[in-house]
Design an enzyme around this catalytic site. Structure first.
Site, PDB file in Angstrom:
ATOM      1  N   GLY A   1       0.625  -1.164   0.049  1.00  0.00           N
ATOM      2  CA  GLY A   1       0.121  -0.095  -0.002  1.00  0.00           C
ATOM      3  C   GLY A   1       0.830   1.263  -0.098  1.00  0.00           C
ATOM      4  O   GLY A   1       2.042   1.227  -0.514  1.00  0.00           O
TER       5      GLY A   1
ATOM      6  N   GLY B   1     -10.404   0.718   6.875  1.00  0.00           N
ATOM      7  CA  GLY B   1     -10.116   1.895   5.437  1.00  0.00           C
ATOM      8  C   GLY B   1      -9.175   2.694   6.082  1.00  0.00           C
ATOM      9  O   GLY B   1      -9.088   3.865   4.996  1.00  0.00           O
TER      10      GLY B   1
ATOM     11  N   THR C   1       4.212   1.118   1.629  1.00  0.00           N
ATOM     12  CA  THR C   1       5.261   0.236   0.863  1.00  0.00           C
ATOM     13  C   THR C   1       5.720   1.276  -0.337  1.00  0.00           C
ATOM     14  O   THR C   1       6.843   1.123  -0.627  1.00  0.00           O
ATOM     15  CB  THR C   1       4.653  -0.885   0.412  1.00  0.00           C
ATOM     16  OG1 THR C   1       4.266  -1.838   1.496  1.00  0.00           O
ATOM     17  CG2 THR C   1       5.517  -1.819  -0.561  1.00  0.00           C
TER      18      THR C   1
ATOM     19  N   GLN D   1     -12.173  -8.666   7.243  1.00  0.00           N
ATOM     20  CA  GLN D   1     -12.057  -8.047   5.668  1.00  0.00           C
ATOM     21  C   GLN D   1     -11.073  -8.234   4.890  1.00  0.00           C
ATOM     22  O   GLN D   1     -11.135  -8.074   3.560  1.00  0.00           O
ATOM     23  CB  GLN D   1     -12.434  -6.485   6.067  1.00  0.00           C
ATOM     24  CG  GLN D   1     -13.656  -6.069   6.537  1.00  0.00           C
ATOM     25  CD  GLN D   1     -13.842  -4.772   7.359  1.00  0.00           C
ATOM     26  OE1 GLN D   1     -14.184  -3.716   6.695  1.00  0.00           O
ATOM     27  NE2 GLN D   1     -13.110  -4.907   8.520  1.00  0.00           N
TER      28      GLN D   1
ATOM     29  N   ASP E   1      -8.105  -0.843   1.625  1.00  0.00           N
ATOM     30  CA  ASP E   1      -8.505   0.541   1.897  1.00  0.00           C
ATOM     31  C   ASP E   1      -8.747   1.364   0.771  1.00  0.00           C
ATOM     32  O   ASP E   1      -9.339   2.426   0.635  1.00  0.00           O
ATOM     33  CB  ASP E   1      -7.350   1.390   2.601  1.00  0.00           C
ATOM     34  CG  ASP E   1      -7.067   0.625   4.134  1.00  0.00           C
ATOM     35  OD1 ASP E   1      -7.781  -0.031   4.332  1.00  0.00           O
ATOM     36  OD2 ASP E   1      -6.022   0.816   4.564  1.00  0.00           O
TER      37      ASP E   1
HETATM   38  O1  F6P Z   1      -4.267  -0.907   5.788  1.00  0.00           O
HETATM   39  C1  F6P Z   1      -4.948  -2.085   5.940  1.00  0.00           C
HETATM   40  C2  F6P Z   1      -5.761  -1.983   7.139  1.00  0.00           C
HETATM   41  O2  F6P Z   1      -6.673  -3.194   7.438  1.00  0.00           O
HETATM   42  C3  F6P Z   1      -6.391  -0.839   7.787  1.00  0.00           C
HETATM   43  O3  F6P Z   1      -7.698  -0.806   6.860  1.00  0.00           O
HETATM   44  C4  F6P Z   1      -6.499  -0.793   9.048  1.00  0.00           C
HETATM   45  O4  F6P Z   1      -6.610   0.676   9.788  1.00  0.00           O
HETATM   46  C5  F6P Z   1      -4.910  -1.448   9.477  1.00  0.00           C
HETATM   47  O5  F6P Z   1      -4.622  -1.792   8.368  1.00  0.00           O
HETATM   48  C6  F6P Z   1      -5.073  -2.560  10.560  1.00  0.00           C
HETATM   49  O6  F6P Z   1      -3.846  -2.668  10.896  1.00  0.00           O
HETATM   50  P1  F6P Z   1      -3.205  -4.186  11.690  1.00  0.00           P
HETATM   51  O7  F6P Z   1      -3.527  -5.366  10.801  1.00  0.00           O
HETATM   52  O8  F6P Z   1      -1.734  -3.819  11.960  1.00  0.00           O
HETATM   53  O9  F6P Z   1      -4.191  -3.901  12.907  1.00  0.00           O
END
Ligand code: F6P
Length: 367
Positions: A120, A188, A123, A292, A145
């Site tokens: 994303g 998101g 990266t 998700q 996202d």
């Molecule tokens: O960027 C993807 C994402 O799933 C976001 O939607 C979310 O805020 C974040 O990563 C959650 O991160 P982690 O997996 O570190 O809890």
């Protein structure tokens, strides 16, 4: 056979995982091996593996049969920024160091002609810095996202939206049985794409996204209105990154080891509590969280991932670098990493889906 130079490429998956990563790894590896006779090195756990020198040759069998597999066979990490690298001291204290020289040294030691970085916005920023430091890099935009600039869509997003849609469908029946307000918190980050698309697909009555500032009285009015219309429930879809009426966001934790230290979470509970207090109607909250991101990619994401992966391998094997593959107006293109690291792509206020949602009676809590 194309350009003879790019014969050995590295591939890594950085940041939070999402459905479709394995489909890209498969497409990159098969295209590089079958079309260009190239070898492909799979780097483990994103940029962590690049800094620490953890990688292995990807054999054809390893990428066979993984098109529909969730997660990433290479592993991923959102704590591996080489310029902001967390290391643990002998006393167990975490210190942040610049380890970019190690990452670059491994690219040289492994004799990579190109590095394909699938990830994303975090990266893509690292990919750009590596590129500026002289490492040939091709970016592939991933994230549920859908907020990476310079591309119309990232793979993983469609699957996440499907999960949200199915969840709302399921919650509607139990909400109806109990005459409840159901609040669904979706991921998101700072963009409302998942909440908007998932909410519209599931027929949510209220959608709260970071791009639109909402008011409590507007949300309460919508809930009351449905009650007086004899509707048996109200469905509220809340983006985790929504700003509350006082302008604050709801943060679950700060972790300095992460590429983005802030982890959002908890907005749904705040909204559910406020609705109960403001309307007197019983509310429940469901946080969809990592559901998700897990599981099999949709057919759309498998196709997009395959298009991205094959395009990235062709670029990498023909000596091009410093770009990210992107989908623009239905076509796969290569855009400079400078463009891919611009401002996050958030929902424009004039997006036709916002207008369409309003037309079918959905509230964004702003009127
Ligand atoms: O960027 C993807 C994402 O799933 C976001 O939607 C979310 O805020 C974040 O990563 C959650 O991160 P982690 O997996 O570190 O809890």
């Amino acid at each position: 056979m194309a350009d003879e130079k790019a014969r050995r490429i590295g591939v890594l998956t950085g940041g939070g995982d999402c459905p479709g990563l394995n489909a890209v790894i498969r497409a990159v590896t098969k295209t590089a091996q079958l079309e260009y006779g190239a070898s492909v090195l799979g780097i483990q756990d994103g940029f962590e593996g690049l800094v620490e020198g953890r990688a292995h040759e990807l054999a054809h069998q390893e990428v066979s049969g993984i098109l529909g597999l969730g997660g990433t066979i290479l592993g991923s990490s959102n704590k591996g920024d080489p310029w902001h690298y967390p290391t643990e001291t002998a006393r167990g204290k975490i210190e942040i160091h610049d380890m970019a020289f190690k990452a670059i040294r491994h690219v040289e030691r492994w004799q990579l002609d190109c590095l394909v970085a699938i990830g994303g916005d975090g990266t893509m920023h690292i990919a750009r810095r590596l590129s500026e430091a002289g490492v040939p890099v091709i970016g592939v935009p991933k994230t549920i996202d859908n907020d990476v600039p310079a591309t119309d869509v990232t793979f993983g997003f469609d699957t996440a939206v499907s999960v949200v849609c199915e969840a709302i469908d399921r919650l509607a029946s139990t909400a109806s049985s109990h005459h409840r307000v159901m609040v669904v918190e979706v991921m998101g980050r700072y963009a409302g794409w998942i909440a908007l698309m998932g909410g519209v697909a599931g027929g949510a009555d209220v959608i709260l996204i970071p791009e639109i500032r909402f008011r409590w009285d507007s949300v309460f009015r919508k809930v009351d209105e449905r009650q007086t219309q004899g509707k048996r429930f109200t469905m509220v879809c809340v983006a985790e990154g929504v700003r509350l009426p006082d302008g604050t966001e709801v943060v679950a934790e700060f972790d300095s080891k992460r590429t983005d230290a802030k982890r959002l979470g908890g907005a749904g509970a705040v909204v559910a509590r406020a609705i109960e207090q403001g309307t007197g109607h019983e509310a429940r909250v469901t946080v969809l969280g990592h559901l998700q991101r897990g599981g099999s990619p949709t057919s759309f994401d498998r196709v997009l991932a395959t298009r991205y992966g094959t395009a990235a391998a062709r670029l990498a094997c023909s000596g091009q670098a410093g770009v990210m593959v992107a989908l623009r107006d239905g076509h796969i293109e290569a855009v400079p990493l400078e463009q891919a690291t611009g401002e996050l792509r958030r929902v424009p206020l004039d997006h036709d889906l916002i207008a369409a949602a309003r037309s079918v009676g959905t509230s964004f809590g702003d009127h």
